[in-house]
Design a protein around this motif. Sequence first.
Motif, PDB file in Angstrom:
ATOM      1  N   TYR A 161     -13.465  72.677  13.408  1.00  0.00           N
ATOM      2  CA  TYR A 161     -12.058  72.719  13.821  1.00  0.00           C
ATOM      3  C   TYR A 161     -11.192  71.903  12.850  1.00  0.00           C
ATOM      4  O   TYR A 161     -10.073  72.320  12.506  1.00  0.00           O
ATOM      5  CB  TYR A 161     -11.905  72.155  15.226  1.00  0.00           C
ATOM      6  N   LYS A 199     -18.904  71.203  15.696  1.00  0.00           N
ATOM      7  CA  LYS A 199     -17.684  71.918  16.082  1.00  0.00           C
ATOM      8  C   LYS A 199     -16.438  71.133  15.665  1.00  0.00           C
ATOM      9  O   LYS A 199     -15.455  71.720  15.185  1.00  0.00           O
ATOM     10  CB  LYS A 199     -17.682  72.165  17.586  1.00  0.00           C
ATOM     11  N   LYS A 240     -19.604  66.745  19.881  1.00  0.00           N
ATOM     12  CA  LYS A 240     -19.995  68.047  19.316  1.00  0.00           C
ATOM     13  C   LYS A 240     -19.525  68.045  17.864  1.00  0.00           C
ATOM     14  O   LYS A 240     -18.564  68.714  17.493  1.00  0.00           O
ATOM     15  CB  LYS A 240     -19.348  69.190  20.107  1.00  0.00           C
TER      16      LYS A 240
END
Length: 240
Positions: free
Chosen positions: A171, A167, A164
């Motif tokens: 992060y 994402k 992913k």
Amino acid sequence: MELLKSTGIVIALDTSDIDLIRKVVETASPIKGITGFKIGLEAAISQGLKTIVKIIKRISDKPVIYDHQKAMNDVPHIGRGFAKVLREAGVDAAIGFPHAGPRTMATWVEALRGEGVIPIIGGEMTHEGYLRSEGGYICDDTPERIYTEALELGVEHFVLPGNKVDKALRYAEIIARRVKDPVFLLPGARMYIDWDRISSEMIPIYRNVHLIVGRTILRRDLSVDMLETIVRRLKGHGDE
């Protein structure tokens, strides 16, 4: 302890086959881009954690990471015994996904540090159906909360979802605002899809990026040439 301050591949030894573990470690250990070995439940439960760590450390001086799949999901005080067992086994670092809440995370992180084991915190797993918006049990804002609260505890090592990438990049940006030179470990990345993005979008920005790779490598015909090709591909110099 300086742990995983580089870029490369951590090999996931997710097998109960001691002979295969020994072969993989012997083949991989001399290669510069192989940065560590991760032990999971299958090896630890079937053969004993201390036994597996001893086999690896007889061959290699690269760090050994224990992944309890998934640790930090019990009451806070259990962390003390967990950390003591890991220290006695010779583990260098341990992965936790603290879904049991901030008290559990804080207590387990403190316990690991007290035993000289470096905590590595994960927030989002790689499979579909994990978050509530995907039909799972975990609230969508939970991963970011876990990473943020781990930063408040001084954690510098993190697991991000390698399949992913959008994402993972988000992060990583949040984490890198708060800590200098964080260490990122990414499981689940697909070689011909996610690897190229990680190589071009993440590795140029962050100094310490490691893919966790298991099934591609856990094979009896594993060779040095095969591993060196995999490492070159991660670093953007592959010819495939």
